[in-house]
Design a protein around this motif. Structure first.
Motif, mmCIF file in Angstrom:
data_model
loop_
_atom_site.group_PDB
_atom_site.id
_atom_site.type_symbol
_atom_site.label_atom_id
_atom_site.label_comp_id
_atom_site.label_asym_id
_atom_site.label_seq_id
_atom_site.Cartn_x
_atom_site.Cartn_y
_atom_site.Cartn_z
ATOM 1 N N GLY A 15 -23.867 -2.040 -24.902
ATOM 2 C CA GLY A 15 -23.729 -2.657 -23.153
ATOM 3 C C GLY A 15 -22.185 -3.602 -24.113
ATOM 4 O O GLY A 15 -22.310 -4.022 -24.814
ATOM 5 N N LYS A 16 -21.507 -3.405 -22.995
ATOM 6 C CA LYS A 16 -20.585 -5.062 -23.088
ATOM 7 C C LYS A 16 -21.301 -5.995 -23.182
ATOM 8 O O LYS A 16 -22.258 -6.358 -22.231
ATOM 9 C CB LYS A 16 -19.430 -4.327 -22.196
ATOM 10 N N TRP A 31 -21.804 2.117 -23.425
ATOM 11 C CA TRP A 31 -23.263 2.702 -23.908
ATOM 12 C C TRP A 31 -23.519 3.463 -22.212
ATOM 13 O O TRP A 31 -24.026 2.963 -21.374
ATOM 14 C CB TRP A 31 -24.524 1.553 -24.157
ATOM 15 N N THR A 32 -24.052 4.943 -23.655
ATOM 16 C CA THR A 32 -25.383 5.915 -22.736
ATOM 17 C C THR A 32 -25.802 5.599 -23.797
ATOM 18 O O THR A 32 -26.346 6.484 -24.746
ATOM 19 C CB THR A 32 -24.137 6.712 -22.491
ATOM 20 N N ALA A 33 -27.738 5.803 -22.254
ATOM 21 C CA ALA A 33 -28.287 6.713 -23.465
ATOM 22 C C ALA A 33 -28.807 7.638 -23.371
ATOM 23 O O ALA A 33 -28.684 8.782 -22.962
ATOM 24 C CB ALA A 33 -30.071 6.055 -22.421
ATOM 25 N N GLY A 41 -23.794 -1.190 -18.147
ATOM 26 C CA GLY A 41 -23.123 -2.481 -17.983
ATOM 27 C C GLY A 41 -21.830 -1.981 -18.253
ATOM 28 O O GLY A 41 -21.375 -1.063 -17.153
ATOM 29 N N TYR A 42 -20.714 -2.949 -17.516
ATOM 30 C CA TYR A 42 -19.118 -2.310 -17.392
ATOM 31 C C TYR A 42 -18.555 -1.487 -17.973
ATOM 32 O O TYR A 42 -19.319 -0.947 -19.901
ATOM 33 C CB TYR A 42 -18.479 -3.500 -17.761
ATOM 34 N N MET A 51 -24.737 -12.719 -19.128
ATOM 35 C CA MET A 51 -25.501 -11.727 -19.942
ATOM 36 C C MET A 51 -24.989 -10.950 -20.341
ATOM 37 O O MET A 51 -24.340 -10.236 -20.739
ATOM 38 C CB MET A 51 -26.493 -10.762 -18.468
ATOM 39 N N ILE A 52 -26.461 -9.713 -21.603
ATOM 40 C CA ILE A 52 -26.237 -8.828 -22.063
ATOM 41 C C ILE A 52 -26.935 -8.150 -21.773
ATOM 42 O O ILE A 52 -28.565 -8.812 -21.604
ATOM 43 C CB ILE A 52 -26.080 -9.599 -23.579
#
Length: 368
Positions: free
Chosen positions: A308-309, A268-270, A263-264, A314-315
């Protein structure tokens, strides 16, 4: 084919929640609050469901009142903010709208108007909210003016609004109840009458948490839609059934490696190899843009956290630990099994705001 995002509105849940209101206060009359498009549930839909059950409805303004009156709702409708101009009083009289009087100007307009028939009036007193309403001596003066006017029906209802009824340990509500009773007593003494004055102070939170506030008229709103208005945990919340289930579908699934972002702005990082699903809903559909990573959604009855944002349309959610997930799977954003209050808590907002801000783009579908 149509975009799968929709809000399911349960008729049976709305009726169930109204029955819960009556269980709390079986001897009170109920003014069902359907302002702000019935908290996003559809004012016409909800008003028609409740029309056979309630004593009256409450809306914020005359435009909202006309919308449900023109849709066939025949119960009285209270304008909670009163009128905003003198010409609205004639419209109110012609359509059996009741008026909340909150200041001397509204009272003056009503007394001076030439109208087809007298109007039912509620008089708001300020007991501590300090938003609308008359103070003690001012309320007595205006009550007398209205009571002596041919434009006003007998039985003026005395009302107030609580600032903190959702906080069960906060003593301000008790203080407001005491102040209200003082105004009521002063008014009775001024009138030199034994006649009982009808009163209304309880919103949803007060109905559930403050028994002393359940008077002649209650004003249930948020709880009608199956959500607890109380800030702390309460067994009472289990009595309610969410009337809205917001749902959509997974439209894409992909695997990403540890260290990759979604996402933007890469918020969020795995932290491991992950399976990410994209869902057709975003802030353009009423999902809060402020929702943080980790905000729960439900897939196959299992929590799938936001990753993520939130985008406009969408999400993305983490479905790594959920088996048998495929494109087309239903995703519950809030409703049955997931309270809108929980989503709101993760979004630094309230369930009230999420529901009331539902946009026209998101269709509502009535289900039994």
């Amino acid at each position: 084919m149509a975009r799968p995002t929709k809000a399911l509105i349960s008729k049976s849940a709305i009726i169930h929640n109204f029955n819960v209101v009556q269980q709390f206060a079986p001897h009170s009359k109920n003014l069902a609050i359907v302002k702000a498009n019935a908290y996003g549930h559809g004012s016409i839909v909800v008003a028609n469901i409740l029309n056979p059950l309630v004593n009256a409805f409450g809306v914020s303004c005359i435009e909202e009142a006309l919308e449900i009156r023109n849709a066939g709702v025949d119960k009285p409708i209270l304008l909670l903010e009163g009128v905003f101009s003198k010409d609205e009083i004639a419209v109110a009289a012609d359509n059996d709208f009741w008026i909340m009087i909150s200041n001397q100007l509204q009272s003056k307009w009503l007394v001076e108007s030439r109208i087809s028939k007298a109007i039912n009036v509620w008089l708001k007193v300020d007991t501590g909210m300090h938003r609308l309403g008359l103070m003690n001596e001012e309320a007595i003066k205006v009550y007398a003016e209205l009571n002596n006017s041919n434009n006003v029906n007998e039985g003026i209802v005395l009302a107030t609004h609580f600032s903190s009824a959702d906080e069960q340990d906060y003593q301000d509500t008790k203080i407001q109840i005491q102040k209200f009773k003082q105004v009521q007593s002063s008014l009775i003494n001024h009138l030199n009458s034994d006649a009982k004055i009808q009163c209304s102070v309880a919103n949803s939170a007060a109905i559930m948490a403050w028994p002393d506030s359940r008077l002649e008229w209650n004003r249930p709103g948020f709880m009608l839609y199956g959500n607890s208005p109380l800030l702390s945990e309460s067994n009472y919340a289990d009595k309610l059934k969410p009337a809205m289930t917001m749902q959509s579908e997974i439209i894409s699934i992909r695997s990403i490696e540890k260290g990759e972002s979604v996402g933007y702005n890469k918020v969020w990082t795995a932290e491991r190899q992950s399976k990410i699903a994209t869902v057709a809903i975003g802030y353009g559909d009423g999902y809060p843009q402020s929702a943080k990573s980790g905000t729960p959604t439900l897939v196959n009855g299992v929590i799938a956290p936001l990753a993520g944002k939130v985008s406009m349309d969408m999400i993305t959610i983490d479905v790594t630990d959920i088996s048998n997930v495929s494109v087309g799977a239903t995703v519950i954003l809030w409703g049955e099994g997931l309270s809108v209050n929980e989503v709101a808590k993760c979004s630094n907002t309230s369930g009230y705001e999420i529901l009331a801000r539902l946009p026209n783009r998101t269709p509502t579908v009535l289900v039994e």
